[in-house]
Design a protein around this motif. Structure first.
Motif, short mmCIF file in Angstrom:
data_model
loop_
_atom_site.label_atom_id
_atom_site.label_comp_id
_atom_site.label_asym_id
_atom_site.label_seq_id
_atom_site.Cartn_x
_atom_site.Cartn_y
_atom_site.Cartn_z
N SER A 1 9.92 19.14 26.49
CA SER A 1 11.17 19.06 25.72
C SER A 1 12.06 17.92 26.19
O SER A 1 12.88 17.42 25.42
N SER A 2 11.90 17.49 27.45
CA SER A 2 12.70 16.38 27.98
C SER A 2 11.96 15.05 27.91
O SER A 2 12.49 14.03 28.32
N GLY A 3 10.73 15.05 27.38
CA GLY A 3 9.93 13.84 27.34
C GLY A 3 10.22 12.97 26.12
O GLY A 3 10.86 13.41 25.16
N VAL A 4 9.73 11.75 26.16
CA VAL A 4 10.00 10.81 25.07
C VAL A 4 9.26 11.20 23.79
O VAL A 4 9.68 10.83 22.69
N TYR A 5 8.15 11.96 23.91
CA TYR A 5 7.39 12.37 22.74
C TYR A 5 7.56 13.87 22.46
O TYR A 5 6.64 14.51 21.93
N ALA A 6 8.70 14.43 22.77
CA ALA A 6 8.94 15.85 22.53
C ALA A 6 8.72 16.17 21.05
O ALA A 6 9.26 15.50 20.17
N GLY A 7 7.92 17.21 20.79
CA GLY A 7 7.62 17.61 19.41
C GLY A 7 6.28 17.09 18.93
O GLY A 7 5.73 17.60 17.95
N TYR A 8 5.75 16.07 19.61
CA TYR A 8 4.41 15.56 19.30
C TYR A 8 3.40 16.20 20.25
O TYR A 8 3.75 16.99 21.12
N ARG A 9 2.14 15.80 20.07
CA ARG A 9 1.08 16.30 20.93
C ARG A 9 0.28 15.13 21.49
O ARG A 9 0.19 14.07 20.87
N SER A 10 -0.30 15.34 22.66
CA SER A 10 -1.12 14.30 23.28
C SER A 10 -2.38 14.10 22.45
O SER A 10 -2.67 14.86 21.52
N VAL A 11 -3.15 13.09 22.79
CA VAL A 11 -4.37 12.81 22.04
C VAL A 11 -5.42 13.90 22.20
O VAL A 11 -6.42 13.91 21.49
N THR A 12 -5.18 14.82 23.13
CA THR A 12 -6.08 15.98 23.27
C THR A 12 -5.51 17.23 22.61
O THR A 12 -6.09 18.30 22.71
N GLY A 13 -4.34 17.10 21.96
CA GLY A 13 -3.76 18.22 21.24
C GLY A 13 -2.79 19.07 22.02
O GLY A 13 -2.33 20.11 21.53
N GLN A 14 -2.44 18.65 23.25
CA GLN A 14 -1.51 19.41 24.08
C GLN A 14 -0.07 18.94 23.83
O GLN A 14 0.17 17.74 23.67
N GLY A 15 0.87 19.88 23.83
CA GLY A 15 2.27 19.51 23.66
C GLY A 15 3.17 20.70 23.93
O GLY A 15 3.27 21.61 23.09
N ALA A 16 3.83 20.70 25.09
CA ALA A 16 4.62 21.88 25.49
C ALA A 16 5.78 22.14 24.54
O ALA A 16 6.03 23.29 24.16
N ALA A 17 6.52 21.09 24.15
CA ALA A 17 7.69 21.29 23.29
C ALA A 17 7.26 21.78 21.90
O ALA A 17 7.88 22.69 21.33
N ALA A 18 6.21 21.18 21.35
CA ALA A 18 5.71 21.62 20.04
C ALA A 18 5.22 23.06 20.11
O ALA A 18 5.42 23.85 19.17
N ALA A 19 4.59 23.43 21.23
CA ALA A 19 4.10 24.80 21.39
C ALA A 19 5.25 25.79 21.40
O ALA A 19 5.13 26.90 20.87
N GLU A 20 6.38 25.39 21.99
CA GLU A 20 7.55 26.27 22.02
C GLU A 20 8.08 26.52 20.61
O GLU A 20 8.54 27.62 20.28
N LEU A 21 8.04 25.49 19.76
CA LEU A 21 8.48 25.67 18.37
C LEU A 21 7.63 26.71 17.66
O LEU A 21 8.15 27.62 17.00
N ALA A 22 6.30 26.57 17.78
CA ALA A 22 5.41 27.52 17.12
C ALA A 22 5.57 28.93 17.69
O ALA A 22 5.63 29.91 16.94
N ALA A 23 5.64 29.02 19.01
CA ALA A 23 5.77 30.34 19.64
C ALA A 23 7.08 31.01 19.26
O ALA A 23 7.13 32.24 19.09
N GLY A 24 8.11 30.22 19.08
CA GLY A 24 9.40 30.78 18.69
C GLY A 24 9.38 31.44 17.33
O GLY A 24 10.21 32.30 17.04
N HIS A 25 8.43 31.04 16.48
CA HIS A 25 8.30 31.65 15.15
C HIS A 25 7.12 32.61 15.08
O HIS A 25 6.78 33.10 13.99
N GLY A 26 6.49 32.86 16.22
CA GLY A 26 5.37 33.80 16.25
C GLY A 26 4.13 33.30 15.55
O GLY A 26 3.33 34.10 15.05
N VAL A 27 3.95 31.97 15.52
CA VAL A 27 2.77 31.41 14.82
C VAL A 27 1.98 30.50 15.74
O VAL A 27 1.36 29.54 15.30
N SER A 28 2.01 30.76 17.03
CA SER A 28 1.36 29.89 18.01
C SER A 28 -0.14 29.82 17.77
O SER A 28 -0.81 30.83 17.56
N ARG A 29 -0.69 28.58 17.81
CA ARG A 29 -2.14 28.35 17.69
C ARG A 29 -2.60 27.44 18.82
O ARG A 29 -3.50 26.61 18.63
N GLU A 30 -2.00 27.62 20.00
CA GLU A 30 -2.25 26.70 21.12
C GLU A 30 -3.70 26.69 21.58
O GLU A 30 -4.20 25.69 22.08
#
Length: 678
Positions: free
Chosen positions: A419-448
C-alpha cells in the motif's frame, strides 16, 4: 569539600558531553540536509543551525571568562568558577567555538566551495493516462536512488507524461513523433491537414503502453512469438522499437454495484433492463479492446460467431472514455452500471485523495466491487525502448540502461506493490500484490491463490489475435453517424487565447473521426451582429456524407475567428435540434462548442421554450465547454459557466469540459456515440 568537587566535576563532564553531542549532531544534520535533502533533515538542520549560533556565542563567553578569571566583573568571575582552571580548558573552548562557527557559516560557504552539479540527463517516458501517476512515482524513486549513488548530484531527470490515446501514439511513433499529414475530407484534390494534437510532449526514449497488444499492432508477431526488436519502416526518421518486457501486471475485472447478483461471474454481458454496461473506448484503450477480446472469444468458442457484432453494438455508442479513470468518473456516484475496467483502476479510485475534482465534478465511482475470472486477460504494461534515427551520446545511453534495469527489477519487487509502494494496486509480473489483495479481501472476493496461476498462463500474442477480431466486429457493428456541429464565434470566446484554440481542436478532432458513410454539417453562430443574424447561425457546410465535404474544411475551421458580439445559445440549440429531426437519423447528435457566456441585447428564447423542443425530440445535444475566460471563477468547472448549468438540466443535454488542455478528450468519441446511441 571532596563531595562538592566530585559533583562539580560530574556536572562539568556532563556539560562537556552535552555540548559535544550538540555540535556533532549539528554537523551531521547539516550534512544530511545538504546531501540527502530529507524533510526531517531540513527541519532539524534549521533548528540546529540556530543552536550553533547560540553555542558559538556561549563558547566565546566561556572563553572570555576563562581568560579573565581575575576580572573585576563579578559575572565573569562567577562563570569562570564553573570551568576547570587548566590550560586545556582554553583549548577545548577554542575548538568548540570554531566548530560552532563552522556549523553556523556552512550553509553560506559550502555552496560557494562545492563543485556545481552537472545538468542531469533527461529521460522521457510516454505512457497511457491511467499509468501516468504511478510511473511518475517510480521515476521519483529512481531519481532519488541515483542521487544517493552519485554523491548528492542527480544524474537523471525522468519526464513522464500521458501521450494521448493508443491510436494517437501509434500514428506518431510511425511519423517521427508528429501526427502524420492527413488528407482533408472532401472530393477533388486534397491538401494537408492543419490538425495539431496539442497533447504531444517531447520525443520519448521509452513508451509504456497498457498492453503488449499495442506493441503488436506495430510489430506483428511471427509464429506466435513477440518480435523483440523491429524497425518502423513507415517513415525514414521513425527509427525502431525494442520490447524489453513487462513492468507490472493488473487483471481486468468487472466492477459491479453491490446490487449485482452474487452468482454471476464475468462472461458475456447480457440484456437486462436493470443493468447497464460500460467500458473505456475500444479505439482509445487496451482496457476496452481486451474486454472486447474477452467477449469475442467467449462467443466464438460457444459457436456464436454470428452474435459477435451484435454484442459489440452494445458498446458502440459509449466510446468517449479514453481511460478507466474517465469511465469511472462518467458513471458518477449513483449509477447501476457494470464497469469493465482493470483491478488497478478500481483500486486507485478507492484510494484517490479526493474523489471530487475539476476533472470529475460529480465524484468518481468508489463503491463498485471487483469480480474476477480466469478467462479475463491482464494488462502487462511493457517497457518499449524507442530508437530514433539520431546519434545518442554515450552518457545518455548509459543512464538509459540503468533506468531500464531499475524498472525491470521493480517489476517483481514485492515492496513496490504494498500500500505504501509506488505500484500500489498493481501486481508483480508473477501476479503478487499485497495492496490489490487487500482490496479484493475487503469485498470478500479474494482470489490470491489463483491469480498468480492465471498470470503465468497469460499469452499476449493469443489475446492480440482476439483483440483484432473484436476491433473488426466493433467497426462493423457501428451505424453511420449523423453529426451537426455548431461553432461559437462570439467575441466572448476571445477573452483568453486558449479558448478559441481549444474550440478549433475540438472541432477538428470530431471531423477527423468521421467515416465514409457518416453525415456531417457545420454551423457558426451568430451569423451577424444585428437583426435576425444576431439570433441565428450561418451554415458553413450543409449536411452531407463525409466524402462530399468541401475541400479544405479543416483548414477553414482552423481559420475561424471570434468576430460577433451576440451569443444566441438557446436559439442555436433549438434550430439545430429541429434541423436534425428532418434528417430522420435516430442517433443524431448536435455538438455545440461554446464558452457558455450569453451576451444578448434582448431576452431571446426562454429556457422553457427550448425544453419543449427537446422533450419532443430524440436528438442528443453535447456541449463542449471551452471555459468562460474572465467570467469563470478559479475553482469553477467550464460546464458551470453562464447558461450551461441550466441547459444541462435536461436529460438530452450533456456538457464536457474542454479547458485546461482537454479539448481533444472532450470531443473524442462524439462520432462513435452518434453511431450507436445509449
Amino acid at each position: 569539600m571532596t563531595q562538592t568537587d566530585q559533583r562539580g566535576t560530574t556536572k562539568k563532564s556532563k556539560s562537556f558531553i552535552f555540548v559535544a553531542a550538540t555540535v556533532l549532531s549539528s554537523f551531521f544534520i547539516a550534512l544530511w540536509q545538504e546531501f540527502l535533502g530529507q524533510t526531517l533533515g531540513a527541519l532539524l538542520g534549521d533548528l540546529l543551525w540556530v543552536g550553533s549560533l547560540l553555542l558559538f556565542s556561549g563558547s566565546l563567553i566561556l572563553l572570555l571568562a576563562h581568560a579573565q578569571r581575575d576580572s573585576p566583573h563579578e559575572g565573569l568571575r562567577l562563570v569562570a568558577k564553573t570551568l576547570p582552571d587548566s590550560p586545556v580548558t582554553g583549548y577545548v573552548l577554542t575548538v568548540l567555538a570554531g566548530i560552532a562557527a563552522a556549523a553556523f557559516l556552512a550553509p553560506w560557504i559550502w555552496p560557494i566551495l562545492r563543485p556545481a552539479c552537472p545538468i542531469p540527463t533527461q529521460i522521457v517516458v510516454a505512457t497511457a493516462t491511467d499509468s501516468e501517476a504511478v510511473l511518475r512515482a517510480a521515476a521519483d524513486k529512481y531519481e532519488i536512488m541515483r542521487r544517493d549513488e552519485n554523491g548528492g548530484c542527480r544524474p537523471a531527470d525522468v519526464v513522464v507524461y500521458s501521450a494521448g490515446t493508443t491510436e494517437v501514439v501509434q500514428k506518431t511513433l510511425q511519423n517521427n513523433w508528429q501526427l502524420p499529414t492527413t488528407a482533408e475530407p472532401g472530393s477533388g484534390s486534397t491538401g494537408p491537414s492543419y490538425l495539431i494534437d496539442r497533447s504531444l510532449g517531447a520525443k520519448p526514449h521509452y513508451w509504456i503502453p497498457e498492453s503488449t497488444v499495442e506493441y503488436l499492432d506495430l510489430v506483428n508477431p511471427v509464429d506466435k512469438r513477440i518480435i523483440k526488436s523491429a524497425e518502423l519502416d513507415h517513415n525514414e526518421e521513425a527509427g525502431g522499437l525494442e520490447y524489453l518486457g513487462a513492468t507490472r501486471l493488473t487483471p481486468l475485472v468487472w466492477a459491479v454495484p453491490t446490487t449485482f447478483p452474487h452468482d454471476v461471474e464475468p462472461g458475456i454481458p447480457y440484456d437486462d433492463p436493470d443493468v447497464n454496461w460500460a467500458r473505456p473506448g475500444l479505439r482509445w484503450t487496451s482496457v476496452g479492446r481486451l474486454h472486447g477480446a474477452h467477449q469475442t472469444r467467449l462467443l466464438v468458442e460457444d459457436d456464436r460467431i454470428l452474435d459477435v457484432e451484435e454484442a459489440e453494438a452494445r458498446f458502440v455508442g459509449d466510446e468517449g472514455a479514453d481511460s478507466s479513470a474517465a469511465l469511472l468518473c462518467r458513471l458518477g456516484t449513483g449509477s447501476d452500471t457494470v464497469a469493465l475496467v482493470s483491478e488497478a483502476a478500481l483500486y486507485r479510485a478507492y484510494h484517490a485523495s479526493d474523489s471530487v475534482s475539476p476533472d470529475c465534478p460529480e465524484g468518481i465511482r468508489t463503491d463498485l466491487v471487483p469480480r474476477y475470472s480466469p478467462d479475463l486477460p491482464f494488462l502487462d504494461h511493457p517497457l518499449i525502448r524507442v530508437n530514433w534515427e539520431t546519434v545518442e551520446p554515450d552518457d545518455i545511453t548509459k543512464e538509459r540502461r540503468k533506468f531500464e534495469d531499475f524498472l525491470l527489477d521493480l517489476a517483481d519487487d514485492e515492496e513496490a506493490y504494498r500500500s505504501s509502494g509506488v505500484y500500489a494496486g498493481y501486481r508483480s509480473v508473477t501476479g503478487q500484490g499485497a495492496a490489490a489483495a487487500e482490496l479484493a479481501a475487503g469485498h470478500g472476493v479474494s482470489r490470491e491463490g489463483e491469480i498468480p496461476q492465471w498470470a503465468a498462463q497469460f499469452d499476449a500474442v493469443e489475446w492480440f489475435s482476439w483483440a483484432t477480431r473484436a476491433k473488426t466486429a466493433h467497426e462493423k457493428a457501428a451505424e453511420p453517424a449523423t453529426v451537426l456541429l455548431a461553432f461559437d464565434r462570439s467575441t466572448s470566446m476571445a477573452s483568453l487565447p486558449q479558448q478559441f484554440d481549444a474550440a478549433r481542436t475540438a472541432a477538428t478532432t470530431i471531423i477527423r473521426d468521421l467515416r465514409e458513410q457518416d453525415r456531417f454539417g457545420l454551423w457558426s453562430y451568430p451569423a451577424g451582429d444585428t437583426g435576425a443574424a444576431a439570433t441565428t447561425a450561418a451554415t458553413l457546410v450543409d449536411m452531407v456524407h463525409r466524402d462530399e465535404l468541401p475541400q479544405g474544411l479543416i483548414s477553414a475551421v482552423e481559420g475561424l475567428t471570434p468576430i460577433y458580439r451576440p451569443t444566441p445559445l438557446r436559439e442555436v440549440i433549438r434550430d439545430g435540434v429541429l434541423a436534425l429531426e428532418k434528417e430522420q437519423a435516430p442517433q443524431a447528435v448536435l455538438v455545440v462548442i461554446t464558452d457558455g457566456v450569453r451576451i444578448q441585447d434582448d431576452p431571446g428564447l426562454g429556457q422553457e421554450e427550448l425544453e419543449r423542443v427537446l422533450d419532443e425530440s430524440d436528438v442528443r445535444v453535447r456541449i463542449i465547454a471551452v471555459g468562460g475566460g474572465a467570467q469563470q471563477a478559479e475553482e469553477q468547472n467550464a460546464c458551470e459557466v453562464g447558461l450551461l448549468p441550466q441547459l444541462t438540466e435536461h436529460p438530452n443535454v450533456e456538457c464536457r469540459a474542454a479547458d485546461e488542455g482537454r479539448a481533444d478528450e472532450s470531443a473524442r468519441g462524439v462520432a462513435e456515440e452518434a453511431r450507436g446511441g445509449r
